[in-house]
Design an enzyme around this catalytic site. Sequence first.
Site, PDB file in Angstrom:
ATOM      1  N   ASP A  40       0.875  -1.075  -0.139  1.00  0.00           N
ATOM      2  CA  ASP A  40       0.287  -0.092  -0.309  1.00  0.00           C
ATOM      3  C   ASP A  40       0.878   1.669  -0.092  1.00  0.00           C
ATOM      4  OD1 ASP A  40       0.800  -0.890   2.594  1.00  0.00           O
ATOM      5  OD2 ASP A  40      -0.434   1.154   3.723  1.00  0.00           O
ATOM      6  N   GLU A  83       0.056  -0.956   5.248  1.00  0.00           N
ATOM      7  CA  GLU A  83       1.215  -0.731   6.353  1.00  0.00           C
ATOM      8  C   GLU A  83       1.040   0.573   6.974  1.00  0.00           C
ATOM      9  OE1 GLU A  83       5.153   1.138   7.207  1.00  0.00           O
ATOM     10  OE2 GLU A  83       3.921   1.279   5.765  1.00  0.00           O
ATOM     11  N   GLU A  84       0.780   1.574   5.784  1.00  0.00           N
ATOM     12  CA  GLU A  84       0.385   2.965   6.540  1.00  0.00           C
ATOM     13  C   GLU A  84      -0.356   3.180   7.193  1.00  0.00           C
ATOM     14  OE1 GLU A  84       3.354   4.901   5.177  1.00  0.00           O
ATOM     15  OE2 GLU A  84       3.795   4.379   3.044  1.00  0.00           O
ATOM     16  N   HIS A 119       6.777  10.141   0.879  1.00  0.00           N
ATOM     17  CA  HIS A 119       4.670  10.865   1.601  1.00  0.00           C
ATOM     18  C   HIS A 119       4.640  12.463   0.985  1.00  0.00           C
ATOM     19  CE1 HIS A 119       4.495   7.856   5.473  1.00  0.00           C
ATOM     20  NE2 HIS A 119       4.761   7.489   4.333  1.00  0.00           N
TER      21      HIS A 119
END
Length: 371
Positions: free
Chosen positions: A73, A133-134, A344
């Site tokens: 992800d 995970e995020e 990000h």
Amino acid sequence: MTVQQTLSELVAIDSVSSRSNSRIIEYLQHRCERAGFAVKRFSYNDGNEKINLLASIGDDHSYAELALVGHTDTVPYDPNWIEATTLTEKDGKLFGRGACDTKGFIAAALTAIDNVDLDRLKRPPALIFTADEEIGLLGAKYLAELNPIRVRYSIVGEPTSLQPIRAGKGYALAEVIVRGREAHSAYPALGSSAVFRAARLVSRLEGIAQEVQSETHDGFDPPFTTLNVGVINGGTAKNVIAGECRFTLEWRPIPTQNPTLVLDRLHAAIEEEKKSDRDFDCEIDFSRKDSGFETSSESPLVTFLEDTTKKKAGSVAFGTEGAQMARLGSEAVVLGPGDIRHAHRTGEFVPIDDLNRCVEILTKAVDHFCC
Ligand SMILES: [Zn+2]
């Protein structure tokens, strides 16, 4: 297929955590099977189907000598970034959502296993691709709970500029809800202020933040558990005694410390408050308690990666799937191409040199540990 082509195909599949990751898993499954691996899916549903993929080899699929681990992800992207899902090359860098975090590592891992001659393998490698995970390491936690495989060594992909990371702080999060009694502010004795109560508790937390600094771990900067009250909200109007006040409490425990220590201190602080304020009313909603991880500096995986990268192993203060891999029995090291500071954000990128170097490192690692 080159690592760059693979990365381009991965970036083209939008796998933001809010959607199902089934399309990217479909792609990864195909690549792993083509390389001679057998795959198993471990799915759950959070409104969308989320899949963890385990690709292994050999007769016994319940053991791997070395696992390469990547999360499928990505964080969301600004819709104005029109090239977010089109890998774009400029000045030796490859831009696209996930190029750095963490599809670059996944592309390198797929390329590395394509380079390996399966007939030479004496001990089995595995590939582990996780979901979510995020948004709190959810896929890796799910997998660790199911415990489908024992892993001796694992390399967890995250952008570390190819520096091996052998320790990570944990992550814990709670929302604290303090209640009072509303009344007209001209008559304070008729109510009790949730804001004043919360303020006293926050002040005690500042003290707790100082206390926990006495326990240190040299591998980290700063070398102690850190605390933060990041958000506070309370009251409804200037002339109303506040009936409720909420704040978030986040802390990042060093791996040698129990992640619930701060919570225990907070409970003790609440008991203290109750001694002078018998109606003190407070609720704690504890939503995260992720342990940190630490792999010994003497681990063969750490020394191998230090020698290969010519970089000394370090630590990180953010959460990674290293802790979940440790639960699968593994000595874990986090390593990947690209810099976390370039992840990000719009214009996320991975340097091409890092990407190619990562393929070399992972190929050597499989060769060293599995052949
Ligand atoms: Zn990541």
